[in-house]
Design an enzyme around this catalytic site. Structure first.
Site, PDB file in Angstrom:
ATOM      1  NE  ARG A   1      -4.192  -2.366   2.868  1.00  0.00           N
ATOM      2  CZ  ARG A   1      -3.593  -3.367   3.317  1.00  0.00           C
ATOM      3  NH1 ARG A   1      -2.082  -3.022   4.085  1.00  0.00           N
ATOM      4  NH2 ARG A   1      -4.388  -3.884   3.631  1.00  0.00           N
TER       5      ARG A   1
ATOM      6  CE  LYS B   1      -6.899   0.034   4.240  1.00  0.00           C
ATOM      7  NZ  LYS B   1      -7.787  -0.282   3.929  1.00  0.00           N
TER       8      LYS B   1
ATOM      9  CG  HIS C   1      -5.249   1.195  -4.360  1.00  0.00           C
ATOM     10  ND1 HIS C   1      -4.333   1.694  -3.585  1.00  0.00           N
ATOM     11  CD2 HIS C   1      -6.119   0.235  -4.256  1.00  0.00           C
ATOM     12  CE1 HIS C   1      -4.128   0.879  -2.121  1.00  0.00           C
ATOM     13  NE2 HIS C   1      -5.509   0.289  -2.735  1.00  0.00           N
TER      14      HIS C   1
ATOM     15  NE  ARG D   1      -3.163  -3.498  -1.515  1.00  0.00           N
ATOM     16  CZ  ARG D   1      -2.707  -4.308  -0.277  1.00  0.00           C
ATOM     17  NH1 ARG D   1      -1.246  -4.393  -0.095  1.00  0.00           N
ATOM     18  NH2 ARG D   1      -4.133  -4.896   0.104  1.00  0.00           N
TER      19      ARG D   1
ATOM     20  CG  HIS E   1      -7.077  -7.656   1.124  1.00  0.00           C
ATOM     21  ND1 HIS E   1      -7.487  -8.310   0.197  1.00  0.00           N
ATOM     22  CD2 HIS E   1      -6.969  -6.759   1.575  1.00  0.00           C
ATOM     23  CE1 HIS E   1      -7.448  -7.413  -0.775  1.00  0.00           C
ATOM     24  NE2 HIS E   1      -6.585  -6.316  -0.167  1.00  0.00           N
TER      25      HIS E   1
ATOM     26  CE1 TYR F   1      -6.706  -6.924  -7.102  1.00  0.00           C
ATOM     27  CE2 TYR F   1      -7.240  -7.902  -5.195  1.00  0.00           C
ATOM     28  CZ  TYR F   1      -6.561  -6.652  -5.871  1.00  0.00           C
ATOM     29  OH  TYR F   1      -6.439  -5.316  -5.122  1.00  0.00           O
TER      30      TYR F   1
END
Length: 319
Positions: A155, A179, A248, A251, A274, A283
């Site tokens: 990220r 995150k 992004h 990524r 994630h 994806y």
């Protein structure tokens, strides 16, 4: 074609009072007030066409029909949600003024919008862009950043927060803080390791000994998110990208290309950091698009029309 109907004062007067309330009491900006007015006037026109002229008689069923109409008119789920928010707030005002006995929009939800698929760059295009030679020390830094992003699926925030000790060149790993403060260790490819090795001596000439950031500006301080975005866009323009480059995109391209090659959704989930595999499953749609393109280009029955076109051209040439 929808014909505009002059609305009665029984509908417009409360609406005008509500907009004045937003502007004077709630101190909303003119732009916000205009947005409320525009959405609610659309409802007013629909009510007139539906031969309704009182706010207090509008039912939950009426508003559900209105939402269905907005959907048929092509509004997205997000736009319909905005309309419903305006209607709910308007009815809160009507209840306060005792101009309505309930709020018919309370339990109505907008239809979900189709999830937008992230854009990805073609493998060949990325290879071309990342194989381009840097022209100065700052471009050497830029190439290093972009190689790391694409190599490890970072990220923007993860890349910007990297310190000198975050990358283990010998082990081929990078440690990132994702995150929710979750740390993960990611592999770093050969090209990205070479790019880091090329950048480090140049970085030493820019940053003071007290600066721990891996990527620094010309002034020697940690590079900002905006600067990274700007430099990536600049790199794309300078090196001939056929689409705008942004963090992004690298990524997303990493994730899509990994899934195309491996088919391992769980591994891609771990690499991306994630928490929920449902986030990664977007994806799989991209992967299917890739498979569909391969099918269209490769399967003899899929190429039937193209073959027929070629035969027709050959026949015409023979004539």
């Amino acid at each position: 074609m929808t014909v505009s109907v002059e609305p009665p004062a029984s509908l417009t007067a409360p609406l005008d009072a509500f907009i004045a309330h937003l502007a004077s009491e709630k101190r909303h900006s003119p732009r916000t007030c205009d947005s409320y007015l525009r959405d609610l006037l659309r409802l007013v026109q629909w009510l007139c066409q539906d031969q309704q002229n009182q706010w207090q008689t509008v039912s939950n069923h009426d508003l559900r029909r209105y939402v269905a109409r907005l959907s048929r008119d092509g509004l997205s789920g997000r736009s319909i949600a905005r309309h419903l928010s305006a209607i709910r707030r308007f009815y809160q005002y009507l209840l306060r003024e005792r101009l309505a006995s309930d709020n018919p929009a309370l339990d109505i939800r907008a239809p979900k919008s189709a999830r937008r698929l992230p854009k990805v760059a073609d493998v060949d295009q990325l290879t071309h862009l990342l194989d381009a030679s840097p022209d100065d020390p700052l471009e050497t830094r830029d190439l290093c950043m972009f190689e790391l992003m694409y190599s490890s699926g970072l990220r923007l925030s993860e890349l910007a927060s990297l310190d000198l000790d975050s990358v283990d060149l010998q082990g081929g790993e990078v440690r990132v803080m994702g995150k929710g403060g979750k740390e993960r260790i990611l592999p770093v490819g050969r090209k990205a390791r070479s790019a880091v090795q090329a950048w480090l001596p140049l970085r030493a000439g820019l940053a003071p000994d007290t600066e721990q950031a891996l990527f620094v500006s010309q002034r020697g301080d940690r590079l900002s998110h905006r600067s990274i975005q700007s430099r990536l866009n600049r790199w794309g323009l300078a090196k001939g990208a056929d689409q705008k480059l942004h963090p992004h995109l690298l990524r997303h391209s990493f994730a899509s290309h990994m899934l195309e090659s491996s088919g391992d959704l769980r591994a891609v989930q771990e690499l991306l950091g994630h928490a929920d595999i449902a986030t990664t499953q977007v994806y799989t749609h991209l992967d299917f698009q890739h498979l569909a393109r391969v099918y269209d280009q490769s399967h003899p029955r899929a190429r039937r029309h193209r073959y027929h076109g070629q035969h027709r051209k050959q026949d015409s040439a023979g004539e």
